[in-house]
Design a protein around this motif. Structure first.
Motif, PDB file in Angstrom:
ATOM      1  N   GLU A 181      -0.630  -1.351  -7.660  1.00 54.82           N
ATOM      2  CA  GLU A 181      -0.835  -2.403  -8.904  1.00 54.82           C
ATOM      3  C   GLU A 181       0.312  -3.000  -9.362  1.00 54.82           C
ATOM      4  OE1 GLU A 181      -3.309  -2.883 -13.058  1.00 54.82           O
ATOM      5  OE2 GLU A 181      -3.488  -1.115 -11.682  1.00 54.82           O
ATOM      6  N   ARG A 182       1.349  -1.838  -9.866  1.00 56.32           N
ATOM      7  CA  ARG A 182       2.577  -2.378 -10.363  1.00 56.32           C
ATOM      8  C   ARG A 182       3.363  -3.095  -9.451  1.00 56.32           C
ATOM      9  NH1 ARG A 182       6.248   2.305 -12.632  1.00 56.32           N
ATOM     10  NH2 ARG A 182       5.028   3.344 -12.023  1.00 56.32           N
ATOM     11  N   TYR A 183       3.289  -2.984  -8.141  1.00 56.18           N
ATOM     12  CA  TYR A 183       4.225  -3.703  -7.228  1.00 56.18           C
ATOM     13  C   TYR A 183       3.638  -5.272  -7.021  1.00 56.18           C
ATOM     14  CZ  TYR A 183       6.528  -4.384  -2.757  1.00 56.18           C
ATOM     15  OH  TYR A 183       7.292  -5.037  -1.862  1.00 56.18           O
ATOM     16  N   VAL A 184       2.132  -5.333  -7.237  1.00 57.84           N
ATOM     17  CA  VAL A 184       1.655  -6.734  -7.009  1.00 57.84           C
ATOM     18  C   VAL A 184       1.965  -7.378  -8.570  1.00 57.84           C
ATOM     19  CG1 VAL A 184      -0.383  -7.972  -7.001  1.00 57.84           C
ATOM     20  CG2 VAL A 184       0.059  -6.038  -5.490  1.00 57.84           C
ATOM     21  N   ALA A 237       0.885  -1.211  -0.066  1.00 59.51           N
ATOM     22  CA  ALA A 237      -0.197  -0.119  -0.044  1.00 59.51           C
ATOM     23  C   ALA A 237       0.799   1.351  -0.040  1.00 59.51           C
ATOM     24  CB  ALA A 237      -0.843  -0.155   1.292  1.00 59.51           C
ATOM     25  N   ARG A 238       2.086   1.268   0.694  1.00 56.85           N
ATOM     26  CA  ARG A 238       2.994   2.503   0.614  1.00 56.85           C
ATOM     27  C   ARG A 238       3.728   2.587  -0.708  1.00 56.85           C
ATOM     28  NH1 ARG A 238       4.826   0.077   5.739  1.00 56.85           N
ATOM     29  NH2 ARG A 238       6.643  -0.469   4.582  1.00 56.85           N
ATOM     30  N   ALA A 239       3.692   1.614  -1.502  1.00 60.05           N
ATOM     31  CA  ALA A 239       4.324   1.840  -2.869  1.00 60.05           C
ATOM     32  C   ALA A 239       3.782   2.875  -3.714  1.00 60.05           C
ATOM     33  CB  ALA A 239       4.287   0.399  -3.545  1.00 60.05           C
ATOM     34  N   VAL A 289      10.338   1.113 -19.841  1.00 60.87           N
ATOM     35  CA  VAL A 289      10.725   1.298 -18.638  1.00 60.87           C
ATOM     36  C   VAL A 289       9.767   0.666 -17.621  1.00 60.87           C
ATOM     37  CG1 VAL A 289      10.974   3.347 -17.035  1.00 60.87           C
ATOM     38  CG2 VAL A 289      11.617   3.459 -19.354  1.00 60.87           C
ATOM     39  N   GLU A 290       8.715   0.283 -17.811  1.00 65.35           N
ATOM     40  CA  GLU A 290       7.636  -0.298 -16.728  1.00 65.35           C
ATOM     41  C   GLU A 290       7.934  -1.623 -16.783  1.00 65.35           C
ATOM     42  OE1 GLU A 290       3.541   0.549 -16.359  1.00 65.35           O
ATOM     43  OE2 GLU A 290       3.917   2.606 -17.143  1.00 65.35           O
ATOM     44  N   ILE A 291       8.446  -2.487 -17.911  1.00 66.05           N
ATOM     45  CA  ILE A 291       8.547  -3.760 -17.993  1.00 66.05           C
ATOM     46  C   ILE A 291       9.956  -4.083 -17.359  1.00 66.05           C
ATOM     47  CG2 ILE A 291       9.158  -5.750 -19.548  1.00 66.05           C
ATOM     48  CD1 ILE A 291       7.257  -4.206 -21.763  1.00 66.05           C
ATOM     49  N   ALA A 292      10.769  -3.106 -17.356  1.00 67.73           N
ATOM     50  CA  ALA A 292      12.168  -3.454 -16.730  1.00 67.73           C
ATOM     51  C   ALA A 292      11.925  -3.273 -15.104  1.00 67.73           C
ATOM     52  CB  ALA A 292      12.949  -2.139 -17.198  1.00 67.73           C
ATOM     53  N   ASP A 293      10.986  -2.506 -14.910  1.00 68.16           N
ATOM     54  CA  ASP A 293      10.829  -2.323 -13.499  1.00 68.16           C
ATOM     55  C   ASP A 293      10.295  -3.493 -12.753  1.00 68.16           C
ATOM     56  OD1 ASP A 293      10.671  -0.905 -10.889  1.00 68.16           O
ATOM     57  OD2 ASP A 293       8.204  -0.591 -11.262  1.00 68.16           O
ATOM     58  N   ILE A 294       9.127  -4.100 -13.641  1.00 72.61           N
ATOM     59  CA  ILE A 294       8.520  -5.229 -13.243  1.00 72.61           C
ATOM     60  C   ILE A 294       9.381  -6.647 -12.863  1.00 72.61           C
ATOM     61  CG2 ILE A 294       6.508  -7.110 -13.812  1.00 72.61           C
ATOM     62  CD1 ILE A 294       4.840  -4.465 -14.855  1.00 72.61           C
ATOM     63  N   LEU A 295      10.340  -6.575 -13.850  1.00 74.31           N
ATOM     64  CA  LEU A 295      11.205  -7.659 -14.224  1.00 74.31           C
ATOM     65  C   LEU A 295      12.448  -7.608 -13.508  1.00 74.31           C
ATOM     66  CD1 LEU A 295      10.687  -8.735 -17.905  1.00 74.31           C
ATOM     67  CD2 LEU A 295      10.108  -9.538 -16.243  1.00 74.31           C
ATOM     68  N   GLY A 296      12.562  -6.230 -12.938  1.00 74.18           N
ATOM     69  CA  GLY A 296      13.725  -6.108 -12.222  1.00 74.18           C
ATOM     70  C   GLY A 296      15.123  -6.251 -13.120  1.00 74.18           C
ATOM     71  N   CYS A 297      15.074  -5.474 -14.134  1.00 77.94           N
ATOM     72  CA  CYS A 297      16.119  -5.457 -15.024  1.00 77.94           C
ATOM     73  C   CYS A 297      16.297  -4.374 -15.767  1.00 77.94           C
ATOM     74  CB  CYS A 297      16.157  -6.758 -16.083  1.00 77.94           C
ATOM     75  SG  CYS A 297      14.777  -6.575 -17.065  1.00 77.94           S
ATOM     76  N   ALA A 298      17.429  -4.053 -16.417  1.00 81.15           N
ATOM     77  CA  ALA A 298      17.639  -2.691 -17.422  1.00 81.15           C
ATOM     78  C   ALA A 298      16.686  -2.611 -18.572  1.00 81.15           C
ATOM     79  CB  ALA A 298      19.142  -2.830 -17.778  1.00 81.15           C
ATOM     80  N   LEU A 337       3.674 -10.647  -8.913  1.00 85.57           N
ATOM     81  CA  LEU A 337       3.258 -11.963  -9.871  1.00 85.57           C
ATOM     82  C   LEU A 337       4.139 -12.353 -10.649  1.00 85.57           C
ATOM     83  CD1 LEU A 337      -0.599 -12.298 -10.695  1.00 85.57           C
ATOM     84  CD2 LEU A 337       1.318 -12.829 -12.563  1.00 85.57           C
ATOM     85  N   THR A 338       4.965 -11.527 -11.426  1.00 83.65           N
ATOM     86  CA  THR A 338       5.804 -11.974 -12.306  1.00 83.65           C
ATOM     87  C   THR A 338       6.943 -12.623 -11.955  1.00 83.65           C
ATOM     88  OG1 THR A 338       5.067 -10.082 -14.023  1.00 83.65           O
ATOM     89  CG2 THR A 338       7.340 -10.840 -14.314  1.00 83.65           C
ATOM     90  N   ASN A 339       7.655 -12.092 -10.936  1.00 87.68           N
ATOM     91  CA  ASN A 339       8.653 -12.650 -10.235  1.00 87.68           C
ATOM     92  C   ASN A 339       8.333 -14.241  -9.738  1.00 87.68           C
ATOM     93  OD1 ASN A 339      10.239 -10.583 -10.570  1.00 87.68           O
ATOM     94  ND2 ASN A 339      10.039  -9.717  -8.383  1.00 87.68           N
TER      95      ASN A 339
END
Length: 159
Positions: free
Chosen positions: A53-56, A47-49, A128-137, A60-62
């Motif tokens: 939705e992007r955090y969740v 909730a603090r993020a 940029v958002e995909i990189a954030d979700i996947l945790g990569c560059a 889920l992706t991870n």
């Protein structure tokens, strides 16, 4: 926003996303269920993020990328909601064969490549958002998508 409100509004889109990742509605339900349990246990942090939705979605992706239960390489059917704007194909048998073939090709991709494709072409997210979700560059996202499309093109030419 409470966890219950979040779950009520975002559960269906998360499930559709998980179906695209897994290719199997039952495994998608399991994946979303396990993710939502983790979300509930860590709700204060979620909730603090900036964007819960992007955090969740990243959680889920991870979880999908790391999931070790059973083989994901199998033939499945896509069971999405029908789009009223798309004309109905005249040959339903050929449509089913084509759908099975595409799922077969997608299931052979590495999980990160498949996740990148789903995030780009199904979720319509920028790099940029995909990189954030996947945790990569961002460059890694672009190369993953490029490699996945190259693999799919090669499969298509061979078919």
């Amino acid at each position: 926003m409470t966890y219950e409100e979040f779950a009520d509004t975002r559960l269906a889109p998360l499930l559709r996303y998980a179906v695209m990742l897994t290719g199997d509605p039952h495994q998608a339900q399991d994946l979303v269920q396990e993710t939502m349990v983790r979300v509930q246990l860590n709700w204060r942090r979620v909730a603090r993020a900036d964007s819960p939705e992007r955090y969740v979605r990243r959680m889920l992706t991870n979880q999908y990328v790391d999931w070790r239960r059973g083989s994901w390489v199998r033939r499945v059917l896509l069971r999405g909601e029908p789009d009223a704007t798309v004309p109905v194909a005249t040959d339903h048998a050929q449509s089913a064969v084509d759908r099975d073939q595409i799922w077969s090709w997608l299931s052979r991709l590495p999980r990160r490549q498949r996740a990148a494709l789903v995030l780009r072409y199904y979720e319509d997210l920028p790099d940029v958002e995909i990189a954030d979700i996947l945790g990569c560059a961002v460059g890694t996202v672009r190369s993953s998508i490029s490699r996945a499309l190259t693999t799919l093109r090669a499969e298509y030419v061979e078919a």
